[in-house]
Scaffold this active site. Structure first.
Site, PDB file in Angstrom:
ATOM      1  N   PHE A   1       7.778   4.617   7.160  1.00 36.26           N
ATOM      2  CA  PHE A   1       7.349   4.672   5.521  1.00 36.26           C
ATOM      3  C   PHE A   1       6.658   5.889   5.366  1.00 36.26           C
ATOM      4  O   PHE A   1       7.117   6.473   4.083  1.00 36.26           O
ATOM      5  CB  PHE A   1       6.387   3.371   5.418  1.00 36.26           C
TER       6      PHE A   1
ATOM      7  N   GLY B   1       3.925  -2.532  -2.770  1.00 44.88           N
ATOM      8  CA  GLY B   1       4.968  -3.209  -3.863  1.00 44.88           C
ATOM      9  C   GLY B   1       6.203  -3.491  -2.690  1.00 44.88           C
ATOM     10  O   GLY B   1       6.129  -3.034  -1.565  1.00 44.88           O
TER      11      GLY B   1
ATOM     12  N   LYS C   1       1.028 -11.503   1.118  1.00 43.49           N
ATOM     13  CA  LYS C   1       2.590 -11.488   1.308  1.00 43.49           C
ATOM     14  C   LYS C   1       2.918 -11.555   2.635  1.00 43.49           C
ATOM     15  O   LYS C   1       3.993 -12.153   3.075  1.00 43.49           O
ATOM     16  CB  LYS C   1       2.993 -10.660   0.371  1.00 43.49           C
TER      17      LYS C   1
END
Length: 327
Positions: free
Chosen positions: A13, A135, A190
């Site tokens: 990432f 996100g 999430k």
């Protein structure tokens, strides 16, 4: 406005973020890692095949294995896992310039304290503005230049909008927010729900069950965010619903794959569990929800399954036989 940006963390990432920001061409960007050998290879080859195979890194991207490489950066992105961010703050904090904004890019909750990462970083770096980027964005998609939109939140909208302008590019769009609580909790919770969806897939329970988990999981997320002082609207945005849908349906998701393994009854590698953010977040969120008196049955079930306190079949039965209530 041109910025000097450092991305700390040379995993998938962090490398993807550094690459996409460098490609935008508006800012000088340095990717900072701890492994001198890896950094030397990245500098020479412009490839990070271990995590982003076949993706060429831009010529304008700089690399360093030295902590003082962040000294001139006005924006510093922390792209290491959530449980490593406190150590990173202590390691790199002395080299931050006076007005540097630190952006956490991890999706988790500090396990030892239950603190949000922005709270932890404000504790470790009290003289600096702390923001969060979160996100629906997989590293490979970002690095390949596939269209991706995420949220970036700061304590004030002026800072959030400045960061969004500095980091966004042709294929990478950020939306500004001043709800750091909602953006962070969406990213952390999430992951827990993605594990639950993986368990459903691994057990072969069906797509209807997955859809129910996503919808009811979103309701859990909203209750928890509001109880912690965040905004319900944030949960329905990119960092909540958007990230949940992506992570709960794509096999690129480490959390989903971990859940699938649990659902199939496969023996999970403890190291694999340690790398799955949702495995940390489940127990912390379950504990905090109990303290806040917030009902989170799916999160509680995932936490109990991971801790070996509840069989998956029992968890499913408990969820399906709860008292009937309104939606």
């Amino acid at each position: 406005m041109s910025e000097n940006i450092a991305v700390v963390g040379s995993g998938a990432f962090g490398t993807a973020l550094a690459a996409v920001i460098a490609l935008a061409g508006r800012s000088a960007v340095t990717l900072v890692g701890r492994d001198p050998s890896l950094i030397a290879d990245l500098k020479a080859e412009r490839l990070h095949d271990a995590v982003l195979p076949g993706i060429l890194l831009p010529d304008t991207l700089e690399f360093s294995a030295e902590a003082d490489a962040i000294t001139g950066a006005s924006i510093v992105l922390f792209a290491m896992p959530s449980q490593a961010q406190a150590d990173a703050a202590r390691q790199y904090g002395p080299y931050l310039c006076k007005d540097a904004v630190v952006v956490t890019c991890a999706k988790g909750i500090e396990r030892a304290t239950g603190n949000l990462l922005t709270d932890m970083l404000e504790r470790e770096l009290p003289d600096h503005s702390i923001a969060v980027l979160s996100g629906p964005g997989f590293a490979a998609d970002i690095a390949k230049g596939l269209p991706t939109a995420m949220a970036i939140a700061a304590a004030d909208m002026e800072t959030a909008e400045r960061l969004a302008q500095a980091i966004s590019g042709r294929t990478f769009r950020l939306y500004a927010s001043n709800d750091r609580i909602g953006v962070q909790l969406g990213g952390a919770l999430k992951n827990v729900l993605a594990i639950a969806c993986g368990i459903v897939e691994g057990r072969g329970i069906g797509d209807s069950a997955r859809a129910a988990l996503i919808a009811r999981g979103l309701a859990e997320m909203s209750r928890f965010v509001v109880a912690k002082g965040g905004q319900a609207d944030t949960v329905r945005g990119l960092s909540g619903l958007g990230d949940l849908v992506l992570t709960a349906t794509s096999h690129q998701s480490r959390n989903l794959r971990f859940g699938i393994a649990l659902g199939r009854g496969e023996k999970t590698d403890p190291l694999q569990g340690a790398l799955v953010e949702g495995a940390f977040a489940a127990s912390v969120a379950s504990r905090l929800a109990a303290e806040l008196k917030v009902s989170m049955p799916i999160t509680d079930a995932v936490s109990a399954i991971i801790d070996g306190k509840l069989d998956i079949s029992e968890a499913i039965e408990q969820l399906m036989t709860r008292p009937i209530t309104t939606e």
